[in-house]
Design an enzyme around this catalytic site. Structure first.
Site, PDB file in Angstrom:
ATOM      1  N   LYS A  81       3.499   1.080  -4.831  1.00  0.00           N
ATOM      2  CA  LYS A  81       4.396   0.493  -5.831  1.00  0.00           C
ATOM      3  C   LYS A  81       3.719   0.357  -7.195  1.00  0.00           C
ATOM      4  O   LYS A  81       4.288   0.692  -8.221  1.00  0.00           O
ATOM      5  CB  LYS A  81       4.878  -0.897  -5.364  1.00  0.00           C
ATOM      6  CG  LYS A  81       5.660  -0.862  -4.068  1.00  0.00           C
ATOM      7  CD  LYS A  81       6.069  -2.245  -3.621  1.00  0.00           C
ATOM      8  CE  LYS A  81       4.903  -3.152  -3.236  1.00  0.00           C
ATOM      9  NZ  LYS A  81       4.163  -2.675  -2.046  1.00  0.00           N
ATOM     10  N   THR A  82       2.485  -0.149  -7.168  1.00  0.00           N
ATOM     11  CA  THR A  82       1.793  -0.392  -8.444  1.00  0.00           C
ATOM     12  C   THR A  82       1.364   0.922  -9.089  1.00  0.00           C
ATOM     13  O   THR A  82       1.498   1.111 -10.300  1.00  0.00           O
ATOM     14  CB  THR A  82       0.599  -1.340  -8.221  1.00  0.00           C
ATOM     15  OG1 THR A  82       1.089  -2.531  -7.598  1.00  0.00           O
ATOM     16  CG2 THR A  82      -0.077  -1.705  -9.531  1.00  0.00           C
TER      17      THR A  82
ATOM     18  N   ASP B 265       0.790  -1.242   0.000  1.00  0.00           N
ATOM     19  CA  ASP B 265       0.000   0.000   0.000  1.00  0.00           C
ATOM     20  C   ASP B 265       0.822   1.293   0.000  1.00  0.00           C
ATOM     21  O   ASP B 265       0.255   2.377   0.122  1.00  0.00           O
ATOM     22  CB  ASP B 265      -1.002   0.053   1.175  1.00  0.00           C
ATOM     23  CG  ASP B 265      -2.264  -0.766   0.881  1.00  0.00           C
ATOM     24  OD1 ASP B 265      -2.454  -1.114  -0.312  1.00  0.00           O
ATOM     25  OD2 ASP B 265      -3.023  -1.051   1.811  1.00  0.00           O
TER      26      ASP B 265
ATOM     27  N   HIS C  56       3.678  -9.480  -0.242  1.00  0.00           N
ATOM     28  CA  HIS C  56       4.964  -9.664   0.412  1.00  0.00           C
ATOM     29  C   HIS C  56       5.558 -11.056   0.128  1.00  0.00           C
ATOM     30  O   HIS C  56       6.754 -11.180  -0.144  1.00  0.00           O
ATOM     31  CB  HIS C  56       4.784  -9.448   1.909  1.00  0.00           C
ATOM     32  CG  HIS C  56       6.034  -9.635   2.704  1.00  0.00           C
ATOM     33  ND1 HIS C  56       7.144  -8.848   2.508  1.00  0.00           N
ATOM     34  CD2 HIS C  56       6.363 -10.535   3.653  1.00  0.00           C
ATOM     35  CE1 HIS C  56       8.098  -9.248   3.343  1.00  0.00           C
ATOM     36  NE2 HIS C  56       7.642 -10.273   4.037  1.00  0.00           N
TER      37      HIS C  56
HETATM   38  P1  GDP Z   1       1.174  -1.100  -3.465  1.00  0.00           P
HETATM   39  O1  GDP Z   1       0.495  -2.104  -2.576  1.00  0.00           O
HETATM   40  O2  GDP Z   1       2.477  -0.682  -2.890  1.00  0.00           O
HETATM   41  O3  GDP Z   1       1.277  -1.556  -4.881  1.00  0.00           O
HETATM   42  O4  GDP Z   1       0.245   0.231  -3.444  1.00  0.00           O
HETATM   43  P2  GDP Z   1      -0.827   0.764  -4.505  1.00  0.00           P
HETATM   44  O5  GDP Z   1      -0.160   1.302  -5.711  1.00  0.00           O
HETATM   45  O6  GDP Z   1      -1.842  -0.302  -4.709  1.00  0.00           O
HETATM   46  O7  GDP Z   1      -1.438   2.010  -3.706  1.00  0.00           O
HETATM   47  C1  GDP Z   1      -2.061   1.851  -2.437  1.00  0.00           C
HETATM   48  C2  GDP Z   1      -2.961   3.009  -2.170  1.00  0.00           C
HETATM   49  O8  GDP Z   1      -2.222   4.219  -2.055  1.00  0.00           O
HETATM   50  C3  GDP Z   1      -4.019   3.259  -3.258  1.00  0.00           C
HETATM   51  O9  GDP Z   1      -5.221   3.632  -2.668  1.00  0.00           O
HETATM   52  C4  GDP Z   1      -3.420   4.407  -4.044  1.00  0.00           C
HETATM   53  O10 GDP Z   1      -4.370   5.186  -4.711  1.00  0.00           O
HETATM   54  C5  GDP Z   1      -2.711   5.195  -2.968  1.00  0.00           C
HETATM   55  N1  GDP Z   1      -1.575   5.936  -3.520  1.00  0.00           N
HETATM   56  C6  GDP Z   1      -0.607   5.440  -4.322  1.00  0.00           C
HETATM   57  N2  GDP Z   1       0.262   6.395  -4.665  1.00  0.00           N
HETATM   58  C7  GDP Z   1      -0.167   7.535  -4.081  1.00  0.00           C
HETATM   59  C8  GDP Z   1       0.322   8.886  -4.070  1.00  0.00           C
HETATM   60  O11 GDP Z   1       1.333   9.218  -4.697  1.00  0.00           O
HETATM   61  N3  GDP Z   1      -0.385   9.775  -3.354  1.00  0.00           N
HETATM   62  C9  GDP Z   1      -1.497   9.457  -2.668  1.00  0.00           C
HETATM   63  N4  GDP Z   1      -2.106  10.418  -1.993  1.00  0.00           N
HETATM   64  N5  GDP Z   1      -1.979   8.204  -2.647  1.00  0.00           N
HETATM   65  C10 GDP Z   1      -1.330   7.250  -3.351  1.00  0.00           C
HETATM   66 MG    MG Z   2       0.807  -3.393  -5.739  1.00  0.00          MG
END
Ligand code: GDP
Ligand code: MG
Length: 391
Positions: free
Chosen positions: A24-25, A21, A84
């Site tokens: 990354k994606t 969260d 993870h």
């Molecule tokens: P991952 O699990 O690391 O791949 O995370 P995700 O890309 O799925 O993002 C997790 C959450 O964080 C989602 O609700 C995104 O919209 C939010 N998010 C991701 N990048 C940003 C950002 O740059 N700014 C904000 N405010 N929210 C973000």
């Molecule tokens: Mg992801």
């Protein structure tokens, strides 16, 4: 005549890592968006990356997304994983050998347990180059973000990375994805940092040639062809090679033809998927799992020590511990060989543990420290490991 393959830029493998969260994606999608807007790539939306098909890499099931893009100076294959467990398995087996990583840390949350675990794993598996993306910079306050940066630099230094000097770039994947020019520029700055900080790995061309055979074909009138990915080095038509197989101890041959995806090549290098036509090799002399390598460059071994992750039942692995005398199948490169496991007197490893083991294989294979493998039993993957030393 067939059109030849043309290589215009160096190719590197990179990936995002970091706590779930932290974005990354979203950042991966944003990178493709920014480069598509610049005209050097194709946009890959979040949903296409997040719904990656499962991949069986060396017999271990990993959910892994690959996107491909180009900067001005490089061609990148970029991997992103949803969970993870996928990171742990992928990094330990080296299924997607990465030359550098983008460590994604949320400006709002700072370092979390998986952030630290991925940094530790990166160190253990030999990822040398990390660029930090402090993501969600649109939502974090500046003073807190300064603290997060300090904390990340300390964490990296504690694990032997150049924490004081490596690039830390504040980005917003989400805002860049939405087309906000300020944050699109932040993603460009991150890509510039990757271009300059992650060097083109030398192993691509400097190491002696090695290919692990995935498939064997016969082309009527031409001879025996083996296919697979070049693990290291360079190969050209006319090169002498050695075949290390199950049957013949070692057979000499010459590469008389070389192609990638049906296109002839003047030379192939690490990372390329190729077909090699081998002179004087009979169809029944070579099979999947054999090694084609530069003459004298590899020595087969039966004994080695390894660090392994015992996959727990919740991830499709074992319910019960592993002890000395355990005899599973080892999936090493494209080979599949039985091996005896030794954990020392009274030693056991519980599902979910990372343990050091000694192994004696049923037959010798070219091995070296750092080589990743999977352990399978009754059609299930029960372990992921890395060779630590040869015995
Ligand atoms: P991952 O699990 O690391 O791949 O995370 P995700 O890309 O799925 O993002 C997790 C959450 O964080 C989602 O609700 C995104 O919209 C939010 N998010 C991701 N990048 C940003 C950002 O740059 N700014 C904000 N405010 N929210 C973000
Ligand atoms: Mg992801």
């Amino acid at each position: 005549p067939k059109q030849a393959y043309v290589r215009t830029k160096p190719h590197l493998n990179i990936g995002t890592m970091g706590h779930v969260d932290h974005g990354k994606t979203t950042l991966t999608a944003a990178i493709t968006k920014v480069l598509a807007d610049r005209g050097t790539g194709t946009f890959v939306p979040f949903d296409r990356i997040d719904r990656a098909p499962e991949e069986a890499a060396r017999g271990i099931t990993i959910t892994i997304s690959h996107v491909e893009y180009e900067t001005e100076t490089r061609h990148y294959a970029h991997v992103d994983m949803p969970g993870h467990a996928d990171y742990v398995k992928n990094m330990i087996t080296g299924a997607a050998q990465i030359d550098g990583a983008i460590l994604v840390v949320s400006a709002v949350d700072g370092i979390m347990p998986q952030t630290a675990e991925h940094v530790l794993l990166a160190r253990q598996v030999g990822v040398r180059h990390i660029v930090v993306a402090i993501n969600k910079a649109d939502a974090g306050d500046d003073e807190l973000t300064d603290l997060v940066e300090l904390e990340v630099r300390e964490l990296l230094s504690a694990h032997g990375f150049a924490g004081d000097t490596l690039p830390v770039v504040r980005v917003s994947g989400l805002r860049a994805l939405e087309g906000d020019p300020r944050w699109a520029a932040s993603v460009e700055a991150l890509l510039d940092a990757v271009d300059t900080h992650v060097p083109v790995p030398e192993r691509y061309t400097d190491a002696p040639f090695l290919l692990s055979v995935e498939n064997v074909l016969t082309i009527t009138g031409r001879g025996t062809v083996v296919t697979g990915a070049v693990e290291r080095g360079v190969v050209r038509p006319g090169d002498r090679v050695e075949l290390h197989g199950e049957g013949a101890e070692r057979a000499a041959s010459v590469v008389t033809g070389l192609e990638t995806f049906g296109k002839p090549m003047e030379s192939a290098q690490a990372g390329d998927n190729v077909a090699l036509l081998l002179r004087g090799v009979q169809r029944d002399q070579v099979r999947r799992g054999d090694i084609v390598a530069a003459p004298g460059s590899v020595t087969p071994h039966r004994r080695f020590t390894a660090r392994v992750y015992v996959v727990p039942a919740a991830e499709g692995g074992r319910h019960t511990p592993v002890a000395t005398g355990y005899r599973p199948q080892f999936y090493i490169r494209t080979a599949d060989v039985v091996g005896d496991v030794d954990l020392g007197p009274g030693g056991i490893a519980l599902p979910g543990d990372t343990a050091d083991i000694a192994v004696e294989l049923g037959r010798a294979l070219p091995l070296e420290p750092g080589l990743g493998f999977a352990i399978r039993e009754g059609g299930r993957t029960v372990g992921a490991g890395t060779v630590t030393a040869l015995g």
